[in-house]
Design a protein around this motif. Structure first.
Motif, PDB file in Angstrom:
ATOM      1  N   ALA A  18      30.683  76.584  70.892  1.00  0.00           N
ATOM      2  CA  ALA A  18      31.360  76.353  69.606  1.00  0.00           C
ATOM      3  C   ALA A  18      30.410  75.661  68.642  1.00  0.00           C
ATOM      4  CB  ALA A  18      32.608  75.502  69.816  1.00  0.00           C
ATOM      5  N   VAL A  19      30.380  76.181  67.396  1.00  0.00           N
ATOM      6  CA  VAL A  19      29.613  75.545  66.316  1.00  0.00           C
ATOM      7  C   VAL A  19      30.518  75.489  65.092  1.00  0.00           C
ATOM      8  CG1 VAL A  19      27.383  76.361  67.190  1.00  0.00           C
ATOM      9  CG2 VAL A  19      28.634  77.709  65.487  1.00  0.00           C
ATOM     10  N   TYR A  28      32.944  78.569  64.595  1.00  0.00           N
ATOM     11  CA  TYR A  28      32.498  79.850  65.146  1.00  0.00           C
ATOM     12  C   TYR A  28      32.263  79.690  66.646  1.00  0.00           C
ATOM     13  CZ  TYR A  28      31.347  80.918  60.261  1.00  0.00           C
ATOM     14  OH  TYR A  28      31.397  81.119  58.922  1.00  0.00           O
ATOM     15  N   ARG A  29      32.371  80.810  67.377  1.00  0.00           N
ATOM     16  CA  ARG A  29      31.917  80.872  68.765  1.00  0.00           C
ATOM     17  C   ARG A  29      30.719  81.816  68.807  1.00  0.00           C
ATOM     18  NH1 ARG A  29      34.587  78.480  72.745  1.00  0.00           N
ATOM     19  NH2 ARG A  29      36.741  77.815  72.423  1.00  0.00           N
ATOM     20  N   LEU A  30      29.566  81.280  69.261  1.00  0.00           N
ATOM     21  CA  LEU A  30      28.332  82.039  69.233  1.00  0.00           C
ATOM     22  C   LEU A  30      27.708  82.082  70.627  1.00  0.00           C
ATOM     23  CD1 LEU A  30      26.678  80.464  66.061  1.00  0.00           C
ATOM     24  CD2 LEU A  30      28.160  82.457  66.169  1.00  0.00           C
ATOM     25  N   PRO A  31      26.894  83.111  70.889  1.00  0.00           N
ATOM     26  CA  PRO A  31      26.126  83.110  72.145  1.00  0.00           C
ATOM     27  C   PRO A  31      25.204  81.898  72.193  1.00  0.00           C
ATOM     28  CG  PRO A  31      26.122  85.279  71.136  1.00  0.00           C
ATOM     29  CD  PRO A  31      26.713  84.346  70.142  1.00  0.00           C
ATOM     30  N   VAL A  32      25.013  81.382  73.374  1.00  0.00           N
ATOM     31  CA  VAL A  32      24.233  80.163  73.525  1.00  0.00           C
ATOM     32  C   VAL A  32      22.801  80.356  73.045  1.00  0.00           C
ATOM     33  CG1 VAL A  32      23.531  80.699  75.876  1.00  0.00           C
ATOM     34  CG2 VAL A  32      23.682  78.294  75.155  1.00  0.00           C
ATOM     35  N   ARG A  33      22.317  81.594  73.050  1.00  0.00           N
ATOM     36  CA  ARG A  33      20.948  81.843  72.632  1.00  0.00           C
ATOM     37  C   ARG A  33      20.707  81.551  71.150  1.00  0.00           C
ATOM     38  NH1 ARG A  33      23.266  86.914  72.771  1.00  0.00           N
ATOM     39  NH2 ARG A  33      23.052  88.139  70.849  1.00  0.00           N
ATOM     40  N   ALA A  95      40.483  87.148  62.486  1.00  0.00           N
ATOM     41  CA  ALA A  95      39.525  86.703  63.493  1.00  0.00           C
ATOM     42  C   ALA A  95      38.148  86.606  62.867  1.00  0.00           C
ATOM     43  CB  ALA A  95      39.517  87.672  64.668  1.00  0.00           C
ATOM     44  N   ARG A  96      37.376  85.636  63.292  1.00  0.00           N
ATOM     45  CA  ARG A  96      36.102  85.345  62.649  1.00  0.00           C
ATOM     46  C   ARG A  96      34.958  86.099  63.308  1.00  0.00           C
ATOM     47  NH1 ARG A  96      38.029  83.449  58.052  1.00  0.00           N
ATOM     48  NH2 ARG A  96      39.571  81.814  58.414  1.00  0.00           N
ATOM     49  N   SER A  97      34.061  86.639  62.502  1.00  0.00           N
ATOM     50  CA  SER A  97      32.852  87.245  63.037  1.00  0.00           C
ATOM     51  C   SER A  97      31.762  86.183  63.066  1.00  0.00           C
ATOM     52  CB  SER A  97      32.417  88.427  62.172  1.00  0.00           C
ATOM     53  OG  SER A  97      32.102  87.987  60.871  1.00  0.00           O
ATOM     54  N   ASN A 144      27.244  94.066  64.879  1.00  0.00           N
ATOM     55  CA  ASN A 144      27.309  92.772  65.561  1.00  0.00           C
ATOM     56  C   ASN A 144      27.238  92.981  67.071  1.00  0.00           C
ATOM     57  OD1 ASN A 144      27.574  91.365  63.169  1.00  0.00           O
ATOM     58  ND2 ASN A 144      29.815  91.369  63.252  1.00  0.00           N
ATOM     59  N   ARG A 145      26.493  92.135  67.750  1.00  0.00           N
ATOM     60  CA  ARG A 145      26.259  92.313  69.183  1.00  0.00           C
ATOM     61  C   ARG A 145      27.392  91.701  69.991  1.00  0.00           C
ATOM     62  NH1 ARG A 145      20.311  90.775  70.989  1.00  0.00           N
ATOM     63  NH2 ARG A 145      21.191  91.645  72.908  1.00  0.00           N
ATOM     64  N   SER A 146      28.490  92.420  70.083  1.00  0.00           N
ATOM     65  CA  SER A 146      29.589  92.001  70.953  1.00  0.00           C
ATOM     66  C   SER A 146      29.489  92.800  72.237  1.00  0.00           C
ATOM     67  CB  SER A 146      30.934  92.259  70.271  1.00  0.00           C
ATOM     68  OG  SER A 146      31.056  93.616  69.919  1.00  0.00           O
TER      69      SER A 146
END
Length: 568
Positions: A18-19, A28-33, A95-97, A144-146
């Motif tokens: 979470a950021v 936002y929820r983002l990949p840890v990378r 929903a947020r991108s 977007n890389r989902s």
């Protein structure tokens, strides 16, 4: 090279953290990378570095937003498809991108070099790229890389992304943004599209000083996109997201239709999954879509009407402070107000009202009908009716002015004539004490001759009248420079008319001639006086001898004869 930070293979590369944006607190929820990367908040556009926060804090941020009531229809938008975990059913609206990773700038993707950010949609970010092979700039739309649970890139957003590419490829039309390539590189799926330098119609309207287009300018611009929409419908494609942000200008000022990401495409599996659902962008959907009755070709026509209304007024038909109120307004939209649109003709207003009819049966039934109506409005001269009205008004005004002038002229003439009559009545008239006549010499050759066909019935023989003898009172003289100016009886201007030289007189407008010694002969105005030396000259001009003068002459003869008999 993939612009990501190198990760230890032993970590969890697919774990999300979470950021939150430090400016607007958007979570936002983002990949840890992506931790530590420079990001751009898609809500307030603030640039910040991704820093992990506690997941409970993100949940509190989301809980603070108002939840959608259960009876509100679910609206699937392009923004709602791109975020969250991928699945076969679209996530709920809102929903947020993910935020934008600015580290892409300067990197290579396929044969394209990424230069700058152009914008962001629900399924991906649009970048400005340069094609080194063809030496031209393009628009790169990167998905977007989902990822699915198995780690592969896919899901509904990827299916719709590829469906959009195939749909645009089917529409080779001057008013549709062209697609150059669909490819995958470094794990990123992207589209290479025609770069539209002119911006969107929404941006164009918003930056105009008066925030609106003229009706004729708008109808000319919208003919092309309407033709593109008609082609799409003919090929089994319903756009479902017609809005000012999806109409863009090219370098030549032509308006083009773009973004078929939510399109309902015939024989496409991705379309089957969301067909019948309420799909579109809030603020730009048709009443039937907001009511959960699906989106049809006629919904696209309604969207065209919303776009044209926005371009003319600078405001959308419906706007509200909350999502729930906005959907309610979409379900029962207000009557559009065209009273403040300058230059809108009756034909143009009829076209807009037909596009925005709440009942689908009252709208244009095909996009081809809309094209014909828009073309007629574009070809219509809005000044023709105005000029015709002005012409009629000018004729009426001129007629009134002439009528007034004639009326005023008649009144002025009447009063001037009245004044002249009064002046004439006040002028002194010369009186004569005695009049005598000399019997004219009779031509013996004419003696005893019967009257000829050219003689008047009672015309006397030619005679030489004796000038009148004035009374001892001096005759009042009226000074005039010429006979034409002397609009008084000729005896009043003896300096212009020598009475001793007059034999016979007449009026320029009359048909008879007179003796200068009679009352009728002396009543002739000097300006109308015509003089004859002999009766033959007067007869030759088509005149006959005055009966009153003949009677006066007969009386004088009788008096002379009676006086002669008394002398004998």
């Amino acid at each position: 090279m993939d612009p990501t930070l190198k990760q230890d293979e032993t970590t969890e590369p697919h774990r999300k953290v979470a950021v939150a944006c430090p400016q607007c607190r958007q979570g936002y929820r983002l990949p840890v990378r992506l931790l530590g990367r420079k990001l751009v908040c898609r809500h307030c556009r603030t640039e910040f570095r991704a820093k992990e926060i506690d997941s409970s804090e993100l949940n509190n941020l989301r809980a603070s937003s108002t939840e959608r009531p259960s009876d509100t229809p679910r609206i699937t938008t392009s923004d709602s498809i791109g975020g969250g975990d991928a699945s076969d059913s679209p996530p709920r609206a809102g929903a947020r991108s993910i935020a934008i990773d600015t580290r892409w700038v300067g990197q290579k993707l396929g044969r394209y070099k990424i230069l700058s950010i152009l914008g962001q949609g629900g399924m991906g970010v649009v970048w400005r790229g340069h094609d080194d092979s063809l030496r031209r700039d393009v628009a790169l739309k990167i998905l977007n890389r989902s990822k699915n649970k198995n780690g592969s890139i896919g899901g509904l957003s990827a299916e719709l992304f590829m469906q959009e590419a195939r749909a645009v490829a089917k529409l080779q039309h001057p008013s549709v943004v062209s697609i150059f390539e669909v490819a995958e590189d470094q794990g990123q799926v992207f589209l290479a599209l025609e770069l539209m330098e002119g911006g969107t119609l929404k941006e164009y309207v918003d930056r105009k000083e008066n925030r609106r287009l003229s009706p004729r300018e708008l109808f000319n611009l919208m003919v092309g996109p309407a033709k593109a929409l008609a082609l799409a419908h003919d090929r089994g494609i319903i756009h479902r997201d017609i809005k000012p942000g999806n109409l863009m200008f090219d370098d030549h000022g032509h308006l083009k239709l773009m973004d078929f990401g939510l399109a309902d495409v015939r024989d496409e599996e991705a379309s089957e999954k969301i067909r019948g659902k309420a799909v579109g962008s809030l603020g730009w959907i048709a009443p039937e879509t907001a009511r959960g009755q699906g989106t049809t070709k006629l919904s696209d026509i309604y969207g065209m009407g919303l776009v044209m209304l926005y371009a003319l007024t600078g405001r959308p038909l419906v706007h509200a402070s909350s999502r729930t109120k906005l959907i309610a307004l979409h379900q029962n939209p207000p009557e559009p107000d065209f009273s403040k649109v300058r230059g809108l003709t009756a034909m143009g207003e009829a076209v807009l009202r037909k596009c925005l009819a709440v009942d689908q049966a009252d709208r244009f039934q095909t996009a081809h009908e809309l094209v014909a109506a828009l073309q007629a409005c574009a070809d219509e001269d809005p000044q023709a009716v105005t000029r015709q009205r002005r012409s009629h008004a000018t004729v009426a005004v001129v007629a009134v002015v002439f009528g007034v002038l004639i009326g005023v002229g008649g009144v002025v003439y009447y009063f001037l004539d009245l004044i002249e009559r009064e002046n004439q009545a006040q002028m002194p008239v010369a009186t004569f004490r005695e009049q005598s006549f000399v019997e004219p010499a009779v031509d013996e050759s004419q003696a005893g001759r019967a009257p000829g066909p050219g003689d008047a019935p009672d015309m006397p023989a030619p005679m030489t009248p004796v000038p009148p003898v004035a009374t001892t009172e001096p005759m009042t003289r009226v000074e005039f420079s010429s006979l034409e100016d002397a609009r008084v009886p000729w005896p009043r201007v003896p300096h212009l008319v020598d009475a001793s030289k007059l034999n016979l007189v007449g009026s320029a407008h009359g048909k008879v001639y007179h003796l200068p010694t009679t009352e009728c002969g002396q009543a002739i105005r000097a300006s109308n006086l015509v003089m004859f030396a002999t009766a033959d000259e007067a007869i030759a001009s088509g005149r006959t001898f005055c009966r009153q003068c003949a009677r006066s002459l007969q009386k004088e003869k009788s008096k002379l004869a009676a006086g002669s008999d008394e002398g004998n």
